[in-house]
Design a protein around this motif. Structure first.
Motif, PDB file in Angstrom:
ATOM      1  N   LEU A 110      35.367  44.380  31.880  1.00 57.87           N
ATOM      2  CA  LEU A 110      36.030  42.997  32.238  1.00 57.87           C
ATOM      3  C   LEU A 110      34.429  42.279  33.229  1.00 57.87           C
ATOM      4  N   ILE A 111      34.124  40.936  32.577  1.00 54.41           N
ATOM      5  CA  ILE A 111      33.221  40.764  33.058  1.00 54.41           C
ATOM      6  C   ILE A 111      33.276  39.703  34.047  1.00 54.41           C
ATOM      7  N   ILE A 112      32.920  39.482  35.692  1.00 58.32           N
ATOM      8  CA  ILE A 112      33.049  39.134  36.460  1.00 58.32           C
ATOM      9  C   ILE A 112      31.779  38.481  36.930  1.00 58.32           C
ATOM     10  N   HIS A 113      31.070  37.536  37.276  1.00 62.20           N
ATOM     11  CA  HIS A 113      30.508  36.590  36.972  1.00 62.20           C
ATOM     12  C   HIS A 113      30.647  35.523  38.071  1.00 62.20           C
ATOM     13  N   GLY A 114      29.887  35.591  38.957  1.00 57.31           N
ATOM     14  CA  GLY A 114      29.533  34.399  40.351  1.00 57.31           C
ATOM     15  C   GLY A 114      28.597  33.341  38.856  1.00 57.31           C
ATOM     16  N   GLU A 115      29.722  32.192  39.423  1.00 57.91           N
ATOM     17  CA  GLU A 115      29.216  30.316  39.584  1.00 57.91           C
ATOM     18  C   GLU A 115      27.965  30.014  39.170  1.00 57.91           C
ATOM     19  N   LYS A 116      27.218  30.399  40.684  1.00 58.66           N
ATOM     20  CA  LYS A 116      25.930  29.591  41.701  1.00 58.66           C
ATOM     21  C   LYS A 116      25.406  31.162  41.212  1.00 58.66           C
ATOM     22  N   ASP A 117      25.441  31.908  40.341  1.00 54.56           N
ATOM     23  CA  ASP A 117      24.259  33.027  40.605  1.00 54.56           C
ATOM     24  C   ASP A 117      23.267  31.837  39.993  1.00 54.56           C
ATOM     25  N   PRO A 118      21.928  32.795  40.747  1.00 52.57           N
ATOM     26  CA  PRO A 118      21.197  31.877  40.462  1.00 52.57           C
ATOM     27  C   PRO A 118      20.072  32.907  39.455  1.00 52.57           C
ATOM     28  N   MET A 119      20.493  34.019  39.825  1.00 53.94           N
ATOM     29  CA  MET A 119      19.431  34.599  38.314  1.00 53.94           C
ATOM     30  C   MET A 119      20.236  34.751  37.450  1.00 53.94           C
ATOM     31  N   VAL A 120      21.442  34.598  37.369  1.00 49.16           N
ATOM     32  CA  VAL A 120      21.677  35.253  36.245  1.00 49.16           C
ATOM     33  C   VAL A 120      22.623  33.966  35.720  1.00 49.16           C
ATOM     34  N   PRO A 121      22.442  32.332  34.725  1.00 49.43           N
ATOM     35  CA  PRO A 121      22.779  30.520  34.193  1.00 49.43           C
ATOM     36  C   PRO A 121      24.639  31.861  33.541  1.00 49.43           C
TER      37      PRO A 121
END
Length: 165
Positions: A110-121
């Motif tokens: 499971l890959i979770i990502h914040g769409e406003k992550d300033p460190m990981v586009p």
């Protein structure tokens, strides 16, 4: 500790570590959850890292918890060293940290990502999803790099449901 199989959860660089471990030890890993992670360093990443190199320019809310753990000067040095270290991957073919290992990951992921992550586009989680067979991608629209803290209830439910499947 006597466990024959276990699941891995990894945030940011911890996610990179989890992916490497899952690729190199597939027989040991039951499931994996990663968030805020990447498998390569791009030129866009280098620009981001250099923009946050000077911790004195960070908001107090972001900086103070780390300064309390490491001390003001030590944290500034540790962070600069991290930026210098991660930047070295840009000199490798395609900026690879662990790109070549992703196809070796066989556990449910499971890959979770914040769409406003300033460190990981946002191109990073999509790359992981495309290159880790059978992985799932869950995006949190307002999430940033520390989404597990800010959206703890949603994050914990996602992870718990995934691990209990």
């Amino acid at each position: 500790m006597g466990f024959k199989k276990y699941s891995l959860l990894g945030w940011s660089d911890g996610g990179i570590t989890a992916m490497i471990a899952a690729a190199r030890n597939p027989e040991l890993i039951k499931k994996m959850v990663v968030w805020g992670s990447n498998a390569f360093v791009s030129q866009d990443d280098l620009k981001l890292y250099n923009m946050v190199r000077d911790v004195s320019k960070w908001s107090a809310r972001m900086r103070q918890p780390m300064e309390e753990v490491y001390g003001v000067q030590a944290f500034a040095k540790i962070w600069e060293d991290w930026v210098d270290g991660i930047a070295q991957f840009a000199n490798r073919p395609e900026g690879s940290i662990c790109m070549e290992l992703l196809p070796l990951i066989s556990c449910p992921t499971l890959i979770i990502h914040g769409e406003k992550d300033p460190m990981v586009p946002s191109f990073h989680p999509h790359y992981l999803h495309k290159n880790i067979k059978g992985s799932r991608l869950h995006l949190i629209p307002e999430g940033k790099h520390n989404l597990h803290l800010r959206y703890a209830e949603e994050f914990n439910k996602l992870v718990e449901d995934f691990l209990e499947e």
